[in-house]
Design an enzyme around this catalytic site. Structure first.
Site, PDB file in Angstrom:
ATOM      1  N   GLY A  12       1.003  -1.224   0.472  1.00 30.05           N
ATOM      2  CA  GLY A  12      -0.038   0.281  -0.118  1.00 30.05           C
ATOM      3  C   GLY A  12       0.593   1.032  -0.267  1.00 30.05           C
ATOM      4  O   GLY A  12       2.082   1.006   1.407  1.00 30.05           O
ATOM      5  N   ILE A 142       1.879   2.241   6.189  1.00 26.19           N
ATOM      6  CA  ILE A 142       1.402   3.525   7.135  1.00 26.19           C
ATOM      7  C   ILE A 142       1.005   2.885   7.789  1.00 26.19           C
ATOM      8  O   ILE A 142       0.070   3.555   9.723  1.00 26.19           O
ATOM      9  CB  ILE A 142      -0.249   4.276   6.627  1.00 26.19           C
ATOM     10  CG1 ILE A 142      -1.257   3.081   6.244  1.00 26.19           C
ATOM     11  CG2 ILE A 142       0.545   5.102   5.005  1.00 26.19           C
ATOM     12  CD1 ILE A 142      -2.278   3.629   5.748  1.00 26.19           C
ATOM     13  N   ASP A 143       1.123   1.784   8.448  1.00 31.75           N
ATOM     14  CA  ASP A 143       0.125   0.133   9.782  1.00 31.75           C
ATOM     15  C   ASP A 143       1.331   0.641  10.467  1.00 31.75           C
ATOM     16  O   ASP A 143       1.101   0.149  12.086  1.00 31.75           O
ATOM     17  CB  ASP A 143      -0.298  -0.908   9.106  1.00 31.75           C
ATOM     18  CG  ASP A 143      -0.961  -0.775   8.002  1.00 31.75           C
ATOM     19  OD1 ASP A 143      -2.278   0.273   8.278  1.00 31.75           O
ATOM     20  OD2 ASP A 143      -0.933  -1.437   7.182  1.00 31.75           O
ATOM     21  N   LEU A 301      -7.796   8.230   1.497  1.00 30.05           N
ATOM     22  CA  LEU A 301      -7.675   9.181   1.876  1.00 30.05           C
ATOM     23  C   LEU A 301      -6.416   9.743   2.984  1.00 30.05           C
ATOM     24  O   LEU A 301      -5.486  10.584   2.835  1.00 30.05           O
ATOM     25  CB  LEU A 301      -8.967  10.523   2.496  1.00 30.05           C
ATOM     26  CG  LEU A 301      -9.548  10.261   1.720  1.00 30.05           C
ATOM     27  CD1 LEU A 301     -10.843  10.336   2.580  1.00 30.05           C
ATOM     28  CD2 LEU A 301      -9.888  11.210   0.171  1.00 30.05           C
ATOM     29  N   ARG A 303      -3.426   7.316   3.307  1.00 33.70           N
ATOM     30  CA  ARG A 303      -2.324   7.196   3.123  1.00 33.70           C
ATOM     31  C   ARG A 303      -2.215   8.175   1.663  1.00 33.70           C
ATOM     32  O   ARG A 303      -0.923   7.891   1.158  1.00 33.70           O
ATOM     33  CB  ARG A 303      -2.450   5.177   2.856  1.00 33.70           C
ATOM     34  CG  ARG A 303      -3.388   5.358   1.658  1.00 33.70           C
ATOM     35  CD  ARG A 303      -3.239   3.585   1.221  1.00 33.70           C
ATOM     36  NE  ARG A 303      -3.988   3.590  -0.420  1.00 33.70           N
ATOM     37  CZ  ARG A 303      -3.874   2.221  -0.506  1.00 33.70           C
ATOM     38  NH1 ARG A 303      -3.651   1.285   0.608  1.00 33.70           N
ATOM     39  NH2 ARG A 303      -4.287   2.019  -2.013  1.00 33.70           N
TER      40      ARG A 303
END
Length: 413
Positions: A12, A142-143, A301, A303
């Protein structure tokens, strides 16, 4: 560095992933690399011999600055699981044949858990076959769930976006009053780790009370207790805002989103697509309580919001990209660059390299003592951890009132 470098992006995207790409490119050129190639759509694209010479697209300092401010994966991404070496030697022979043809000295892969699995397997094959190509992982997600690193580039910007958006949602939710109240449920990314959902606490401050409840996947979700808490809150306030991870699950391990519908799509890494958790809970609360409900999915949105990127995040993303090249040039392989925090106030952080075998296919969860005992909020320790990562802004380069991004023609009509 005397040979060529190739870099890919996987998994991602984030608001900072291209800053790492810029760091790889600039450092590789500064250290004498002949060419810096970019894989188009990660290792899967490389297997189809899809790659570009980045010098054809990054021509000056302005292009570098635009790249650092451009969201999504500039090179294109993929979710492709390499087979085990003993199961499919032909795949590895093909990849290494392409790398040899391009005279690659180092391969840098920017990604998360699954991407580090790719680095692990490629470096293992290189050892088995005596190849001197070096393989280095550059963290991105982002996780924020990569092991052995304090945090991951991309998380800080996503956390800043989430904190800002939740604060705005709270402001909006108090504009109108409904006879039986309003319950707004915000669904935030996070399959097994609740770092992003925990970041919703950043909405809280002198001018905002923050979300009323925060649910992370690290603690099993009890839907009956959830209803009881909502009812209790509605007795004293007209609006309730709740933040949940998409991956919250019941005690028996079933995702809440599966209670409302079947989750059918599964990716190459056997990850179920999770969506609809907020919608299911809103329908449940509306039926059980009789109040108005609103489901909000931040979805992509959170990320892609480069207009709210954290300066700390963008600078660190660039830093780890450069550190990956430096590690390869100094002879490291089968490693991933990690961020090591030295202090919170003042915030200081440096880089190290760690064995990718200790990182790949592992997940770093939010510590249980950073979540309240009843599992409905996060503690001050979480706030102390995340707040330094969202500091500073990166001003977009505006053209005609809209942020300008670096553009690579894709052939799309």
């Amino acid at each position: 560095m005397t040979g060529n470098v190739i870099v890919g992006q996987s998994g991602g995207p984030t608001a900072a992933i291209n800053s790492s790409l810029a760091g790889v490119y600039r450092t590789a050129k500064d250290r004498g690399a002949g060419k810096v190639y970019g894989m188009l759509h990660g290792i899967k694209g490389l297997m189809d011999e899809q790659y570009i010479d980045l010098s054809d697209y990054i021509k000056n300092d302005l292009d570098v600055e635009l790249l650092k401010r451009t969201p999504a994966a500039y090179l294109g991404s993929c979710r492709f699981k390499l087979p085990e070496i003993h199961e499919d030697m032909a795949t590895y022979e093909k990849i290494f044949g392409i790398l040899k043809k391009l005279e690659i000295e180092a391969l840098i892969y920017i990604g998360g858990n699954d991407s580090m699995d790719t680095i692990k397997k490629l470096s293992d094959y290189a050892i088995l076959t005596g190849s001197d190509i070096r393989f280095i992982g550059c963290p991105k997600t982002i996780d924020n769930d990569l092991a052995l690193t304090d945090h991951t580039p991309g998380f800080g910007s996503a956390a800043k976006y989430i904190g800002t958006s939740v604060k705005e949602i709270i402001r909006d939710s108090y504009c109108l009053e409904y006879d039986k109240g309003l319950v707004t449920i915000v669904e935030i990314m996070g399959r097994n780790a609740g770092w992003l959902t925990g970041a919703s606490i950043l909405a809280k401050g002198e001018d905002c009370e923050g979300p009323d409840l925060i649910y992370l996947p690290e603690v099993p979700f009890d839907i009956e207790k959830f209803k009881e808490r909502v009812l209790k809150l509605l007795k004293t306030q007209s609006s309730v805002v709740i933040c949940i991870s998409e991956g919250i699950h019941t005690k028996d391990g079933k995702y809440v989103c599966e209670l409302g519908n079947n989750v059918e799509f599964v990716d190459a890494f056997n990850h179920k697509q999770l969506t609809g958790t907020a919608a299911y809970l809103c329908n449940y609360i509306a039926a059980e309580v009789g109040c108005k409900t609103r489901a909000i999915e931040l979805s992509t949105l959170q990320r892609a919001g480069s207009h709210l990127a954290s300066r700390v995040d963008i600078l660190e993303a660039y830093q780890v990209g450069g550190a990956a090249v430096l590690a390869a040039d100094e002879g490291d392989t089968g490693k991933m660059v990690t961020l090591i925090r030295h202090s919170d106030d003042p915030y200081q952080c440096g880089t190290e390299v760690k064995d990718v075998h200790k990182i790949a296919n592992d997940e770093k969860l939010v510590p249980r003592n950073w979540i309240t005992h009843d599992g409905t909020y996060v503690t001050e320790a979480f706030i102390t951890y995340v707040r330094p990562l969202i500091q500073g802004d990166v001003s977009p380069i505006m053209v005609d009132g809209i942020p300008r991004h670096i553009y690579r023609p894709t052939g799309k009509k």
